[in-house]
Design a protein around this motif. Sequence first.
Motif, short mmCIF file in Angstrom:
data_model
loop_
_atom_site.label_atom_id
_atom_site.label_comp_id
_atom_site.label_asym_id
_atom_site.label_seq_id
_atom_site.Cartn_x
_atom_site.Cartn_y
_atom_site.Cartn_z
N TYR A 132 0.84 -1.20 0.00
CA TYR A 132 0.00 0.00 0.00
C TYR A 132 0.87 1.25 0.00
N GLN A 149 -7.65 3.65 0.66
CA GLN A 149 -7.81 2.24 0.26
C GLN A 149 -7.42 2.14 -1.21
N SER A 168 -7.79 -5.73 -2.81
CA SER A 168 -8.17 -4.66 -1.89
C SER A 168 -7.19 -4.59 -0.72
N SER A 170 -5.57 -1.52 2.44
CA SER A 170 -5.88 -0.21 3.03
C SER A 170 -4.71 0.37 3.78
N GLY A 195 -10.83 6.04 -2.54
CA GLY A 195 -10.28 4.70 -2.74
C GLY A 195 -10.96 4.07 -3.93
N THR A 198 -13.86 2.21 -1.30
CA THR A 198 -13.59 2.94 -0.04
C THR A 198 -14.15 2.23 1.20
N PHE A 201 -12.43 -0.43 3.49
CA PHE A 201 -11.32 -0.04 4.37
C PHE A 201 -11.22 -1.04 5.53
N GLU A 205 -2.21 -3.89 4.72
CA GLU A 205 -1.53 -3.18 3.62
C GLU A 205 -1.22 -4.10 2.45
N PHE A 215 -14.36 0.69 8.71
CA PHE A 215 -14.59 2.00 8.11
C PHE A 215 -15.29 2.91 9.13
#
Length: 444
Positions: A132, A149, A168, A170, A195, A198, A201, A205, A215
């Motif tokens: 990330y 994200q 995916s 974050s 993101g 998003t 989240f 990583e 989130f």
Amino acid sequence: MKKRIAYHTLGCKLNFSETSAISRKMSDKGYEKVELSEEADFYVVNTCSVTENANKKCRAIARQLKRKSPSAKVIFMGCYAQLKPDEISEIPGVSMVLGAKDKFRLDSYIESLDDSEEALVLNTPVKEVDFYTPAYSIDDRTRSFLKIQDGCDYFCSFCTIPLARGKSRSASTETVIKQAQEIAAKGIKEIVLTGVNTGDFGRSEDGRTRGEESFTDLILSLSKMEEIERWRISSIEPNLISAKVIETVASTKTFMPHFHIPLQSGSDKILKLMRRKYDSTFYTNKIQEIRDKIPHVCIGIDVIVGFPGESDEDFLTTYNFLKDLQPSYLHVFSYSERLNTKAASMDGSVDPSKRKERSEQLRSLSLKLQRSYYSKFERSERPVLFEAGNGTKDMHGFTDNYIKVKLPYDETLVNTVQNVRISGIDADGIAECELLQNKMKVTL
Ligand code: SF4
């Protein structure tokens, strides 16, 4: 003498936040950032996989840039560069192509470029993109797009983003807070959380596990930061808007009453073919749930027309669904085939002229919906964050619930939150307003 470098970004806010982060890194390394219209030693183009006619567009951009500075090195990076590295490397004048993994290492590759006619291509399989990289944009004096994200695990049948950006993953809440503090230190008042998906989240990583953070926890932590006056969520999948997310946004003063929620189609048949994770009933109930808790909320919706198999009847279902739901505005996209997606090989391709016609119908519906939404707030008072002008006699800003307003330009109002009374809507669909407390900063 410092080497001059200019940037061009195609696509979404996430791309803008990443170009901005890369450009700051390059400035720290001693490169001078110049405007795209100026002569430069390097031009960096951050590409998008969703751009229509991406190849044609990239060719035209490379040609224009080389015309401006014939000796400049043109570098393409990002989503389209990840998906089609060879295609881009064959464009005349391109010196380097950086995929999803290597774009953040521009600083280490740029000096190795020589005058070779052949482009240097750095591209690894997307499954190796398992890290990330934080980013935020600071191109504007009032608002910043903060990446929280990246990537997506959903694989909707029309979408290439998971192939271009990977799984995916974050930032941690700690990183987001630290970056938000940096943004606040530059005097920026509003942060938009950005993101690919998003609401997802909370992944690690490297995207391998889900951590403790959700989130909702992030929203709660951020809402306690005194340095930032306004937060927005850029876009969130309907299935990830939990009751807790709605309650948290409703209960905090700094998260703006505004949700942008992709629908894509109002027909359950098409939603299934798209491999979306909800049906139209779920979506309607979700909007109702939000409106029950936040009555003055702004609801924006993404919709795609002309998906394979979308009959006239299916389109009408979508049209009527949106008309009944009465969102505040629509973002309308015409479906276009993308290589390596499930949808590209589906039967029932819709004629391009029909796609265009349907998209025009929904765009005109959107104008009506927006006008009707704005008119509900005529004579009401709302706080507005005023933006820097663009040389016109008016200045613009957005209310908490995303109504675009205008006032005669006044430099002293730029980047301040003011209470206004909405007095009408002009011919272009922008709200007219009057200041209630002239030049007084409003505390939210
Ligand atoms: S949720 Fe679907 S449309 Fe959105 S990025 Fe993921 S795969 Fe693409």
